[in-house]
Design an enzyme around this catalytic site. Sequence first.
Site, PDB file in Angstrom:
ATOM      1  N   TYR A 198      55.918  46.459  51.218  1.00 46.25           N
ATOM      2  CA  TYR A 198      54.526  46.086  51.495  1.00 46.25           C
ATOM      3  C   TYR A 198      54.135  46.552  52.894  1.00 46.25           C
ATOM      4  CZ  TYR A 198      53.335  43.290  47.406  1.00 46.25           C
ATOM      5  OH  TYR A 198      53.004  42.882  46.135  1.00 46.25           O
ATOM      6  N   GLU A 217      49.375  49.861  29.431  1.00 47.90           N
ATOM      7  CA  GLU A 217      50.409  49.741  28.392  1.00 47.90           C
ATOM      8  C   GLU A 217      51.686  49.119  28.968  1.00 47.90           C
ATOM      9  OE1 GLU A 217      50.076  50.135  25.317  1.00 47.90           O
ATOM     10  OE2 GLU A 217      48.274  51.324  25.056  1.00 47.90           O
ATOM     11  N   LEU A 218      52.022  49.503  30.205  1.00 44.17           N
ATOM     12  CA  LEU A 218      53.242  48.951  30.812  1.00 44.17           C
ATOM     13  C   LEU A 218      53.045  47.499  31.239  1.00 44.17           C
ATOM     14  CD1 LEU A 218      54.925  51.812  32.871  1.00 44.17           C
ATOM     15  CD2 LEU A 218      55.353  51.054  30.541  1.00 44.17           C
ATOM     16  N   ASN A 219      51.820  47.142  31.648  1.00 45.80           N
ATOM     17  CA  ASN A 219      51.536  45.740  31.965  1.00 45.80           C
ATOM     18  C   ASN A 219      51.909  44.867  30.761  1.00 45.80           C
ATOM     19  OD1 ASN A 219      48.476  46.528  33.721  1.00 45.80           O
ATOM     20  ND2 ASN A 219      50.430  45.951  34.617  1.00 45.80           N
ATOM     21  N   GLU A 236      49.815  52.742  43.616  1.00 40.53           N
ATOM     22  CA  GLU A 236      50.580  51.495  43.671  1.00 40.53           C
ATOM     23  C   GLU A 236      51.865  51.681  44.478  1.00 40.53           C
ATOM     24  OE1 GLU A 236      50.437  48.646  43.946  1.00 40.53           O
ATOM     25  OE2 GLU A 236      50.979  47.390  42.256  1.00 40.53           O
ATOM     26  N   GLY A 289      27.771  39.514  70.352  1.00 36.24           N
ATOM     27  CA  GLY A 289      28.800  39.906  69.397  1.00 36.24           C
ATOM     28  C   GLY A 289      30.206  39.904  69.958  1.00 36.24           C
ATOM     29  N   ARG A 301      41.528  45.556  40.153  1.00 36.93           N
ATOM     30  CA  ARG A 301      42.614  46.395  39.680  1.00 36.93           C
ATOM     31  C   ARG A 301      42.112  47.230  38.514  1.00 36.93           C
ATOM     32  NH1 ARG A 301      47.258  42.217  38.529  1.00 36.93           N
ATOM     33  NH2 ARG A 301      48.437  44.068  37.892  1.00 36.93           N
ATOM     34  N   HIS A 302      42.919  48.221  38.152  1.00 34.44           N
ATOM     35  CA  HIS A 302      42.673  48.977  36.929  1.00 34.44           C
ATOM     36  C   HIS A 302      42.659  48.012  35.745  1.00 34.44           C
ATOM     37  CE1 HIS A 302      46.882  48.134  36.129  1.00 34.44           C
ATOM     38  NE2 HIS A 302      47.066  48.364  37.419  1.00 34.44           N
ATOM     39  N   PRO A 323      25.676  36.065  76.289  1.00 37.67           N
ATOM     40  CA  PRO A 323      25.864  35.358  75.023  1.00 37.67           C
ATOM     41  C   PRO A 323      25.090  36.033  73.894  1.00 37.67           C
ATOM     42  CG  PRO A 323      25.418  33.818  76.817  1.00 37.67           C
ATOM     43  CD  PRO A 323      25.206  35.190  77.376  1.00 37.67           C
ATOM     44  N   HIS A 350      45.449  48.688  42.624  1.00 34.32           N
ATOM     45  CA  HIS A 350      46.614  48.115  41.966  1.00 34.32           C
ATOM     46  C   HIS A 350      46.982  46.793  42.628  1.00 34.32           C
ATOM     47  CE1 HIS A 350      47.408  52.097  40.079  1.00 34.32           C
ATOM     48  NE2 HIS A 350      46.874  52.539  41.181  1.00 34.32           N
ATOM     49  N   ARG A 358      45.655  55.012  35.329  1.00 37.28           N
ATOM     50  CA  ARG A 358      45.005  53.775  34.922  1.00 37.28           C
ATOM     51  C   ARG A 358      43.755  53.411  35.728  1.00 37.28           C
ATOM     52  NH1 ARG A 358      50.058  53.102  37.178  1.00 37.28           N
ATOM     53  NH2 ARG A 358      50.596  51.264  38.458  1.00 37.28           N
TER      54      ARG A 358
END
Lengths: 479, 450
Positions: free
Chosen positions: B347, B242-244, B307, B32, B237-238, B29, B372, B287
């Site tokens: 994913y 601009e695209l966000n 990403e 771990g 995240r970064h 016991p 990302h 980014r």
Amino acid sequence: MWGRRRPQGRHRRDFISPEPAFLLESEFPGTNVGRRGRWTRKLCMTNCPTLIVMVGLPARGKTYISKKLTRYLNWIGVPTKEFNVGQYRRDLVKKYKSFEFFLPDNEEGLKIRKQCALAALNDVRQYLSEENGHVAVFDATNTTRERRETIYKFGEENGYKTFFVESVCVDPEVIAANIVQVKLGSPDYVDCSNDEATEDFMKRIECYKNSYETLDETLDKDLSYIKIMDVGRSYLVNRVMDHIQSRIVYYLMNIHVTPRSIYLCRHGESELNLKGRIGGDPGLSVRGKEFAKSLAQFINEQNIKDLKVWTSQMKRTIQTAEALGVPYEQWKVLNEIDAGVCEEMTYEEIQENYPLEFALRDQDKYRYRYPKGESYEDLVQRLEPVIMELERQENVLVICHQAVMRCLLAYFLDKPAEQLPYLKCPLHTVLKLTPVAYGCKVESIFLNVEAVNTHRDKPENVGVDRSREEALRTVPNHL
Amino acid sequence: MWGRRRPQGRHRRVCMTNCPTLIVMVGLPARGKTYISKKLTRYLNWIGVPTKEFNVGQYRRDLVKKYKSFEFFLPDNEEGLKIRKQCALAALNDVRQYLSEENGHVAVFDATNTTRERRETIYKFGEENGYKTFFVESVCVDPEVIAANIVQVKLGSPDYVDCSNDEATEDFMKRIECYKNSYETLDETLDKDLSYIKIMDVGRSYLVNRVMDHIQSRIVYYLMNIHVTPRSIYLCRHGESELNLKGRIGGDPGLSVRGKEFAKSLAQFINEQNIKDLKVWTSQMKRTIQTAEALGVPYEQWKVLNEIDAGVCEEMTYEEIQENYPLEFALRDQDKYRYRYPKGESYEDLVQRLEPVIMELERQENVLVICHQAVMRCLLAYFLDKPAEQLPYLKCPLHTVLKLTPVAYGCKVESIFLNVEAVNTHRDKPENVGVDRSREEALRTVPNHL
């Protein structure tokens, strides 16, 4: 993330670590920063060079492991070089007489052998500290604790991390097989019969046995090492210090010496191949389908035991495998190099639309990354799990793609990065690789179904201001 | 190549080594075992190998409602022995059901298993059922480590809910003594035909014997890379890009004005945290690199942290995706984890390419990963043991740092918003995921943008 330096500014991948301007805390327990002693110790940060030290009686596979490990590390981008002390001895003592050279009381022999070890260590130092090598593999018996301590101190003085790799084997069959594989053909025994050579070599091993001090769990508990027992039946691993040692251990635990062959080939000729277009996800052409049938026949004739078949997840490799009528496994990482914005273009169209990119690629085909695509260097990184699994497996047929096959072939045949993107991997040709001695035997089998040539040699003029004609000179014919 | 079954015909995968694996923990016991069981189970599930752990102590707690004292574990306590054997058999029965009937791939049998006799019983059970058995033994004699373990995970155990810390510790130490006399560690000679890894002193050294296949090799590699040194992992995240701002996905844009502000705030935050030997990792996209540059410390760029590749949908707004690829858009909502953008990734692909990052995160100590949205969701799912269905919907807002600190058997999470406003980029799963849904139904959950 492997290499320390990145030649182009195009894609920086490394530590952007400044040189330390001040002394750092020691990583080695028991050493005292700033103490003036017989040996001056250099700073050691996480990216300090690694000195791998082989340990073991003769014919235990030390050189086999050294060469294989060196090949693997170089392939994944870690500059590595092996230093075989036996080779230094052969260069110094022109003619090998007999095992008596290795007797423990042969003063002359001991002197020469020590001289060779030091010469090799000197070259190690030059490679790691002056020539930007990352890993040096010091291949010698190193069977006494005294010798290993000398080397460890050498490592400390120079700021290297030392990792020992010991091979322990008592199986007489394995040892006999090793002797047959690599000793009988050695320059040392060029004038002997096989029986004479074997007898002498067995006596040579005896010379080492009495003074052999194996790595000990207690006495050597502060060293970093892996002890390989009986060609990989079991391993004892102690104090792995960093990432590279962890990778080395993982690699060593996955290789084996069971005889087997690896078959590499590309998918059958595709519709886009015919048109001279790169990439995409096309199906097989008529001739490509014929090849698939020929491949099935070839595989049957070879009568291979327990053959595993792997493909990518692209149509053309899957269609090829389907013709074999056996189970196969699809790997996404075996997909062809992503040509990004140039996908499905002909070379003529690439020259038309992206003449600058086209020239830059010819300048450094290994590292060049297509815009929104990949480089050969990226390919190698994503193929590493395939290599690891190929090492674990026995008989495997890999049906893949031109760039992918070049990367795999470069690993097995130890081809450097500059040559890799120009290796010839024609359609409808199977390469059968069989590990032998310290390398790989290659048999090239063309399966007698004609196909287009997709190999584009490096043109003479790779300057960005070259003419269209100069750029396209080496493009193979197509529809 | 891990999963045995592929629900869609989309990408068929035949699994070659399809024999279930029974991992058997071994050790006194407080060595771990449960920590390793849970961690290993979490890792294997994350990489797509269905794994479940079976803790015999839990079976005992379910059967014997109230724990009295260490005397239950005395070697001559007939009643105790009977109950404990019953629990072990019940657990093995559930193992058999999981591996042979429920399509589990790996079962982790978490108990002391300290006698050769008990291990033989389990090995035979494995053989009878066609499982490959792999033993994982943890050997530790360092009293400090054992004491620390007791503090971390035993004092809070249901067994000791009514005891003071001192009482609990005392009782637990006596419990360990009950096992010591009969403890037969895995032996190089006597157990030479078994497959096992023996972990000594929390990973100082390992003895590995007869690794049989790929999964055992991976398990060994994983176990040899984990450690218990206290540390924290920072995920963010970064800065806003601009695209966000325009509601566009993917691409390789630079930071917006607010994104640059965030980068400065992040630098300040990191300084204030005063983290020892912090490593900083980014992807190879502008980014994240721009965000890291503001920190003024060395950082490492990983291509595999890039990403998720949205393929043909790169740089589109959701409205444009609905316009141009309404079918694909719906299919993605039906199975966001496995869906692969045409010429892009899923994913599931992300998880596979992130595995080396996880392995290196395990090896490292304090690390800040600037990545990302999809990537961060995958990493977070690993640390917080979130299943595949939930992973693509984990909330990872811009300008928020998640500080993960391993504690006991899991991970403590602190969410720190760095006070610089940013657009919301989180799109929840819409109610209607049918391919014949209306444009309005498809776009209902799209967050606002310019």
